[in-house]
Scaffold this active site. Structure first.
Site, short mmCIF file in Angstrom:
data_model
loop_
_atom_site.label_atom_id
_atom_site.label_comp_id
_atom_site.label_asym_id
_atom_site.label_seq_id
_atom_site.Cartn_x
_atom_site.Cartn_y
_atom_site.Cartn_z
N HIS A 20 1.14 -1.18 0.21
CA HIS A 20 0.09 0.13 -0.10
C HIS A 20 0.33 1.13 -0.19
CE1 HIS A 20 -3.91 -2.13 0.89
NE2 HIS A 20 -3.15 -3.27 1.23
N ASP A 118 -6.76 4.92 2.91
CA ASP A 118 -6.80 3.82 2.92
C ASP A 118 -7.77 2.80 2.88
OD1 ASP A 118 -5.78 2.11 0.82
OD2 ASP A 118 -3.92 2.25 1.94
N TRP A 350 -2.02 -6.44 -7.12
CA TRP A 350 -2.27 -5.93 -8.35
C TRP A 350 -1.27 -5.19 -8.35
CZ3 TRP A 350 -5.48 -6.13 -12.24
CH2 TRP A 350 -6.14 -4.85 -12.44
#
Length: 483
Positions: A20, A118, A350
């Site tokens: 992240h 987030d 991802w």
């Protein structure tokens, strides 16, 4: 008061994982090049992984430390998901939630024009709204996975409109059960933080991706959540030109191979293979007769000898100069960007999927958990790779691993498709980021129109109520600027 011209201050607040922090930092770099001052907020141990890059590259990016409370078994070195023992994840989440007052103090001190947050901290936008700061969520997972989750929440009795392409396989029952539980929990007590965070975002939601691969899912998610979904592009770190990287053992070894002849094998920084998967993948690589660089990681604290594990399967007697197994770190971007790399054996996190597409490397998909199975389906849908199927008892089989590796390395259709995607990404350059900047500035302008008041009229707000009270909401409705 013109937000379209002034230097805007943005506080970015990712979840405590490197998967992240990395895209948040890449977005921070793009914004800092476009007249934004960025405060990137995380724990000291998490920021340590990028502090050297920030000090060297980006004077408009400042690192802001968030200190979590001290809890048993969770020293500061564990204030990150990277290397965190799995049994301590609930403790880390608890400590993170307990830091909300400290985060509010940070917002109060730096007074940003905007918060970008987030997926696990709905209390962050709540804190921003108390200070009349607009808050926008930036989702680092795929639009496809997010749309599937939101569909299950909003339309549980309706079939997902893209079920032929995006679905869970019969043996992925754990993923189906987890998604159902998430939706049920949220309907009962709003405890699904992913859904809650999207619903709290001001007008728009940023998401990592680009319309060439997930445009229809972007449109569908926009319809489902009632907010404009704005893709930010690939946000992939460029390969380093560092001399030390250029001369690293892996790059030197790769230079000696033929064009597109080698597969890169990596399952991310926070996932560790089971013994069964390790052996199946090792055997599959040997059977494939394809060159490979395999990055292996073991859980921290566990005394595991890579040499012993490879010796047990007869690796050293069979591989010769066709394979390289490395424990720890390698220059991943440099390897994927190298012309001799012809495939990426990936868990389909991802970040890894986008990175592979950016560099034009076809994917041998081996999804493990969380959003990875859906990402793997998208990879196949857009023609960027082929998935290695498991048996119904969830086992990987070496012959299947070897077969898919050979097909991907030799398949011209897959190679042409991913090469086309790579070309499209490069040609667009920062097209998505430019649109993101417009949307963020527009949001700040609208907020300023309502919140900022000429000094001579401030007594009116003091008399009627505070700027984020009922009177402001009334004005917002009149101006059609409600957040």
């Amino acid at each position: 008061m013109d937000c379209m011209q002034k230097n805007l201050k943005v506080l970015m607040f990712p979840w405590l994982g490197h998967g992240h922090l990395s895209p948040y930092y890449e977005l921070a770099k793009k914004l800092s090049q476009r007249n934004f001052t960025v405060y990137l907020c995380s724990t000291p141990v998490n920021l340590k992984s990028i502090e050297k890059k920030v000090g060297f590259e980006d004077s408009l990016i400042q690192l802001i430390e968030l200190h979590l409370p001290n809890l048993p078994d969770l020293p500061p070195c564990y204030h990150t998901t990277n290397g965190l023992p799995s049994h301590l994840m609930p403790t880390l989440k608890k400590a993170f939630d307990m830091s909300k007052n400290s985060f509010f103090d940070i917002l109060t001190k730096y007074k940003p024009d905007l918060l970008i947050y987030d997926f696990l901290q709905p209390w962050a936008p709540e804190a921003a709204f108390k200070l009349d700061i607009p808050a926008v969520q930036f989702i680092t997972s795929s639009t496809t996975q997010t749309a599937l989750l939101f569909h299950a929440y909003k339309k549980p009795d309706v079939e997902f409109p893209y079920k032929k392409q995006i679905y869970y396989r019969d043996y992925e029952t754990a993923n189906i059960a987890e998604m159902k539980k998430s939706v049920d929990d949220h309907k009962r007590d709003r405890s699904n933080l992913v859904i809650d965070c999207i619903e709290k975002s001001s007008k728009i939601v940023l998401i990592k991706g680009f319309k060439e691969i997930d445009e229809k899912y972007i449109k569908y998610l926009t319809t489902l959540c009632g907010k404009k979904i704005v893709p930010v592009g690939p946000l992939v770190q460029e390969p380093s030109n560092n001399v030390e990287v250029e001369n690293s053992e892996t790059i030197t070894w790769l230079e000696k191979k033929e064009k597109a002849s080698t597969v890169f094998v990596s399952f991310g920084s926070e996932y560790f293979l089971s013994n069964e998967d390790f052996e199946a993948i090792a055997e599959g690589l040997l059977l494939s007769n394809v060159n490979f660089i395999w990055v292996v990681r073991f859980p921290p604290g566990e005394k595991i000898s890579l040499e012993d594990k490879l010796q047990q399967i007869g690796y050293y007697d069979r591989v010769e100069d066709r394979g390289m197994v490395v424990e720890g770190w390698v220059p991943q971007a440099k390897i994927l960007g190298h012309p001799n790399t012809g495939g990426f054996v990936s868990h389909c996190g991802w970040n890894s999927v986008i990175e592979s597409m950016k560099f034009g490397v076809p994917i041998i998909a081996m999804p493990m958990h969380i959003d990875q199975p859906i990402n793997a389906r998208l990879v196949e849908e857009v023609g960027a790779g082929i998935e290695v199927l498991r048996s119904h008892d969830l086992k990987l089989h070496p012959k299947e691993v070897a077969s898919v590796i050979q097909r991907v390395v030799k398949d011209e259709f897959v190679r042409e498709k991913v090469t086309k995607l790579s070309y499209q990404i490069k040609m667009k350059k920062d097209e998505e980021i430019d649109q993101v900047v417009k949307e963020l500035k527009k949001l700040c302008v609208k907020t300023k129109l309502v919140v900022e008041v000429e000094p001579g009229y401030m007594h009116l707000f003091k008399f009627i109520g505070r700027p984020n009270g009922w009177f402001t909401k009334f004005v917002k409705r009149l101006l059609n600027l409600s957040s």
